[in-house]
Design a protein around this motif. Structure first.
Motif, PDB file in Angstrom:
ATOM      1  N   PHE A 192       0.849  -1.187   0.000  1.00  0.00           N
ATOM      2  CA  PHE A 192       0.000   0.000   0.000  1.00  0.00           C
ATOM      3  C   PHE A 192       0.885   1.237   0.000  1.00  0.00           C
ATOM      4  CE2 PHE A 192      -1.792   3.271   2.924  1.00  0.00           C
ATOM      5  CZ  PHE A 192      -2.584   3.880   1.972  1.00  0.00           C
ATOM      6  N   TYR A 193       0.742   2.064  -1.017  1.00  0.00           N
ATOM      7  CA  TYR A 193       1.476   3.327  -1.023  1.00  0.00           C
ATOM      8  C   TYR A 193       0.573   4.450  -1.502  1.00  0.00           C
ATOM      9  CZ  TYR A 193       4.611   7.127  -1.900  1.00  0.00           C
ATOM     10  OH  TYR A 193       5.169   8.383  -1.869  1.00  0.00           O
ATOM     11  N   GLN A 194       0.440   5.467  -0.687  1.00  0.00           N
ATOM     12  CA  GLN A 194      -0.370   6.624  -1.021  1.00  0.00           C
ATOM     13  C   GLN A 194       0.565   7.716  -1.544  1.00  0.00           C
ATOM     14  OE1 GLN A 194      -4.000   7.135   0.044  1.00  0.00           O
ATOM     15  NE2 GLN A 194      -3.551   8.538  -1.632  1.00  0.00           N
TER      16      GLN A 194
ATOM     17  N   PRO B  89      12.706  12.977   6.488  1.00  0.00           N
ATOM     18  CA  PRO B  89      12.856  12.537   7.876  1.00  0.00           C
ATOM     19  C   PRO B  89      12.511  11.057   8.038  1.00  0.00           C
ATOM     20  CG  PRO B  89      10.851  13.834   7.632  1.00  0.00           C
ATOM     21  CD  PRO B  89      11.597  13.930   6.331  1.00  0.00           C
ATOM     22  N   THR B  90      12.901  10.503   9.159  1.00  0.00           N
ATOM     23  CA  THR B  90      12.650   9.081   9.390  1.00  0.00           C
ATOM     24  C   THR B  90      11.144   8.764   9.427  1.00  0.00           C
ATOM     25  OG1 THR B  90      13.109   7.242  10.864  1.00  0.00           O
ATOM     26  CG2 THR B  90      12.770   9.339  11.937  1.00  0.00           C
ATOM     27  N   GLY B  91      10.789   7.612   8.896  1.00  0.00           N
ATOM     28  CA  GLY B  91       9.400   7.138   8.990  1.00  0.00           C
ATOM     29  C   GLY B  91       8.386   7.941   8.209  1.00  0.00           C
TER      30      GLY B  91
ATOM     31  N   GLY C 108       7.861   7.432   4.820  1.00  0.00           N
ATOM     32  CA  GLY C 108       7.370   6.699   3.659  1.00  0.00           C
ATOM     33  C   GLY C 108       8.395   6.469   2.563  1.00  0.00           C
ATOM     34  N   LYS C 109       9.667   6.767   2.820  1.00  0.00           N
ATOM     35  CA  LYS C 109      10.689   6.612   1.781  1.00  0.00           C
ATOM     36  C   LYS C 109      10.829   5.146   1.352  1.00  0.00           C
ATOM     37  CE  LYS C 109      14.027   8.462   4.317  1.00  0.00           C
ATOM     38  NZ  LYS C 109      13.280   8.751   5.555  1.00  0.00           N
ATOM     39  N   SER C 110      10.991   4.264   2.336  1.00  0.00           N
ATOM     40  CA  SER C 110      11.205   2.850   2.001  1.00  0.00           C
ATOM     41  C   SER C 110       9.951   2.242   1.377  1.00  0.00           C
ATOM     42  CB  SER C 110      11.573   2.040   3.249  1.00  0.00           C
ATOM     43  OG  SER C 110      12.702   2.607   3.845  1.00  0.00           O
ATOM     44  N   ARG C 111       8.779   2.639   1.897  1.00  0.00           N
ATOM     45  CA  ARG C 111       7.547   2.121   1.325  1.00  0.00           C
ATOM     46  C   ARG C 111       7.416   2.516  -0.132  1.00  0.00           C
ATOM     47  NH1 ARG C 111       2.584   0.345   3.418  1.00  0.00           N
ATOM     48  NH2 ARG C 111       3.871  -0.440   5.116  1.00  0.00           N
TER      49      ARG C 111
ATOM     50  N   TYR D 111      18.690  -0.724  -2.938  1.00  0.00           N
ATOM     51  CA  TYR D 111      18.268   0.402  -2.106  1.00  0.00           C
ATOM     52  C   TYR D 111      19.172   0.494  -0.883  1.00  0.00           C
ATOM     53  CZ  TYR D 111      15.157   3.124   0.993  1.00  0.00           C
ATOM     54  OH  TYR D 111      14.630   4.056   1.857  1.00  0.00           O
TER      55      TYR D 111
ATOM     56  N   ILE E  25      -3.832   7.652   5.136  1.00  0.00           N
ATOM     57  CA  ILE E  25      -2.815   6.588   5.167  1.00  0.00           C
ATOM     58  C   ILE E  25      -2.996   5.725   6.415  1.00  0.00           C
ATOM     59  CG2 ILE E  25      -0.327   6.128   5.454  1.00  0.00           C
ATOM     60  CD1 ILE E  25       0.204   8.602   3.679  1.00  0.00           C
TER      61      ILE E  25
ATOM     62  N   GLU F 286      -3.949   1.879   6.192  1.00  0.00           N
ATOM     63  CA  GLU F 286      -2.882   0.954   6.583  1.00  0.00           C
ATOM     64  C   GLU F 286      -3.327   0.064   7.745  1.00  0.00           C
ATOM     65  OE1 GLU F 286       0.170   0.610   5.170  1.00  0.00           O
ATOM     66  OE2 GLU F 286       1.539  -0.062   6.731  1.00  0.00           O
TER      67      GLU F 286
ATOM     68  N   THR G 261       5.275   9.255  10.672  1.00  0.00           N
ATOM     69  CA  THR G 261       4.089   8.524  10.220  1.00  0.00           C
ATOM     70  C   THR G 261       4.164   7.085  10.734  1.00  0.00           C
ATOM     71  OG1 THR G 261       4.131   9.877   8.220  1.00  0.00           O
ATOM     72  CG2 THR G 261       2.694   7.949   8.175  1.00  0.00           C
ATOM     73  N   ARG G 262       5.387   6.532  10.771  1.00  0.00           N
ATOM     74  CA  ARG G 262       5.552   5.156  11.243  1.00  0.00           C
ATOM     75  C   ARG G 262       5.010   5.004  12.666  1.00  0.00           C
ATOM     76  NH1 ARG G 262      10.883   4.603  11.247  1.00  0.00           N
ATOM     77  NH2 ARG G 262      10.977   3.753   9.149  1.00  0.00           N
TER      78      ARG G 262
ATOM     79  N   VAL H  50       1.332   5.076  12.779  1.00  0.00           N
ATOM     80  CA  VAL H  50       0.812   3.767  12.365  1.00  0.00           C
ATOM     81  C   VAL H  50       0.864   2.792  13.565  1.00  0.00           C
ATOM     82  CG1 VAL H  50       1.291   1.726  10.914  1.00  0.00           C
ATOM     83  CG2 VAL H  50       1.332   4.011   9.899  1.00  0.00           C
TER      84      VAL H  50
HETATM   85  P1  ADP Z   1      11.197   5.727   5.980  1.00  0.00           P
HETATM   86  O1  ADP Z   1      10.955   7.087   5.423  1.00  0.00           O
HETATM   87  O2  ADP Z   1      11.932   5.772   7.296  1.00  0.00           O
HETATM   88  O3  ADP Z   1      11.782   4.773   4.995  1.00  0.00           O
HETATM   89  P2  ADP Z   1       8.872   3.980   5.823  1.00  0.00           P
HETATM   90  O4  ADP Z   1       8.734   3.986   4.359  1.00  0.00           O
HETATM   91  O5  ADP Z   1       9.370   2.737   6.473  1.00  0.00           O
HETATM   92  O6  ADP Z   1       9.739   5.222   6.344  1.00  0.00           O
HETATM   93  O7  ADP Z   1       7.452   4.388   6.418  1.00  0.00           O
HETATM   94  C1  ADP Z   1       7.046   4.057   7.711  1.00  0.00           C
HETATM   95  C2  ADP Z   1       5.619   3.585   7.711  1.00  0.00           C
HETATM   96  O8  ADP Z   1       4.743   4.687   7.466  1.00  0.00           O
HETATM   97  C3  ADP Z   1       5.306   2.574   6.623  1.00  0.00           C
HETATM   98  O9  ADP Z   1       5.539   1.269   7.082  1.00  0.00           O
HETATM   99  C4  ADP Z   1       3.835   2.817   6.358  1.00  0.00           C
HETATM  100  O10 ADP Z   1       3.060   2.130   7.328  1.00  0.00           O
HETATM  101  C5  ADP Z   1       3.659   4.294   6.639  1.00  0.00           C
HETATM  102  N1  ADP Z   1       3.646   5.199   5.495  1.00  0.00           N
HETATM  103  C6  ADP Z   1       4.300   6.377   5.438  1.00  0.00           C
HETATM  104  N2  ADP Z   1       4.028   7.021   4.298  1.00  0.00           N
HETATM  105  C7  ADP Z   1       3.191   6.233   3.596  1.00  0.00           C
HETATM  106  C8  ADP Z   1       2.543   6.364   2.322  1.00  0.00           C
HETATM  107  N3  ADP Z   1       2.716   7.459   1.557  1.00  0.00           N
HETATM  108  N4  ADP Z   1       1.730   5.370   1.921  1.00  0.00           N
HETATM  109  C9  ADP Z   1       1.557   4.276   2.695  1.00  0.00           C
HETATM  110  N5  ADP Z   1       2.133   4.102   3.911  1.00  0.00           N
HETATM  111  C10 ADP Z   1       2.935   5.065   4.362  1.00  0.00           C
END
Ligand code: ADP
Length: 266
Positions: free
Chosen positions: A14-16, A40-42, A44-47, A103, A184, A188, A220-221, A224
């Motif tokens: 799921f990515y918004q 910043p951390t959490g 949504g970068k990795s998602r 990555y 989100i 989620e 955001t993490r 969640v």
């Molecule tokens: P980081 O920026 O540290 O890589 P992550 O990508 O792990 O952060 O995001 C942390 C959590 O926040 C994800 O596991 C997800 O639950 C949520 N999240 C943040 N942004 C989004 C988004 N745009 N769409 C869906 N989930 C998101």
């Protein structure tokens, strides 16, 4: 041979989207341009990267970078086993061979002498020299390099060299605006939108304290996490204290301020 399939993402994450980042990434990938995702951390970068790997149908190899990481951890090394020595590819080499997206998460954590091994992969050469093995790996046409980077932690000691930075295209990520973030959280975790919106208000309150005693706002993490606890049957107040306040600060005054914000919201 490495089994490519194990690195493929089989179900849609799921990515918004927050803007036009999906189209821009696709354009960068089409030209195989290296990508840097900042934020910043959490947030949504990795998602995002996971989602893009799924959308493009490419294997994704993620490396969490740390300061003890050496170039060999990325590239590979000889191992001793019963039959003598055996070369084991590192994650970067594997990605270059199989045509995956590599990555490097939190790349500034790695020492600069480690980061330079990515240079020949990020220009027209698209090669990776394995010095110890005496091999020059030509990257598979599908290979792409992506790094993430938290500008908040940036210091003079810990920053990427310009010669590294200027090999990437870049995205600025940030915590989503309130309505989007509530959406989100709700999608989620399955909590209702009203509750999600309340959690986001607490997140916003904490983010306003950044630089006034807080190093980073609530991510955001963590929102969640709070939503997940509440969905699991925990009352909102203890859930918020546990997920949103305790992890981020030991400062008594800031904890008080945030605890009050929680009491006022629920
Ligand atoms: P980081 O920026 O540290 O890589 P992550 O990508 O792990 O952060 O995001 C942390 C959590 O926040 C994800 O596991 C997800 O639950 C949520 N999240 C943040 N942004 C989004 C988004 N745009 N769409 C869906 N989930 C998101």
């Amino acid at each position: 041979m490495t089994d490519k399939d194990q690195y493929k993402i089989h179900t849609e994450p799921f990515y918004q989207a927050q803007g036009d980042e999906v189209e821009l990434y696709e354009a960068a990938y089409a030209a195989r341009l290296p990508v840097m995702v900042k934020g910043p951390t959490g947030c949504g970068k990795s998602r995002f990267v996971e989602y893009m790997a799924w959308k493009l149908g490419k294997p994704l190899i993620t490396v969490a970078c740390n300061e003890d990481m050496t170039a060999s951890d990325l590239v590979g090394r000889y191992l001793l086993d019963a039959n003598g020595t055996r070369w084991l590819d590192g994650p970067l080499t594997t990605a270059a061979r199989i045509g995956g997206i590599c990555y490097l998460d939190e790349v500034v954590e790695a020492r600069q002498d480690t980061t330079v091994v990515i240079h020949p992969l990020t220009d027209h050469r698209r090669t990776l020299p394995l010095d110890k093995k005496g091999e020059l790996v030509e990257a598979h046409p599908d290979f792409q390099l992506v790094i993430s980077y938290n500008p908040g932690y940036q210091s003079l000691m810990k920053d990427l060299k310009q010669s590294t930075k200027q090999r990437f295209t870049g995205f600025d990520f940030d915590y989503p605006e309130e309505a989007l973030e509530a959406d989100i959280l709700s999608k989620e975790t399955g909590i209702d939108l009203d509750l999600a919106a309340k959690l986001v208000t607490i997140g916003t309150a904490a983010r306003n304290l950044k630089g006034h005693g807080l190093e980073e706002g609530i991510s955001t993490r963590l929102l969640v996490y709070a939503a997940t606890l509440i969905k699991g049957g925990i009352d909102p107040k203890p859930a918020c204290r546990m997920a949103l306040v305790r992890p981020i600060t030991d400062d008594v005054d800031i904890r008080d301020t945030l605890d009050h914000a929680i009491d006022a919201t629920f």
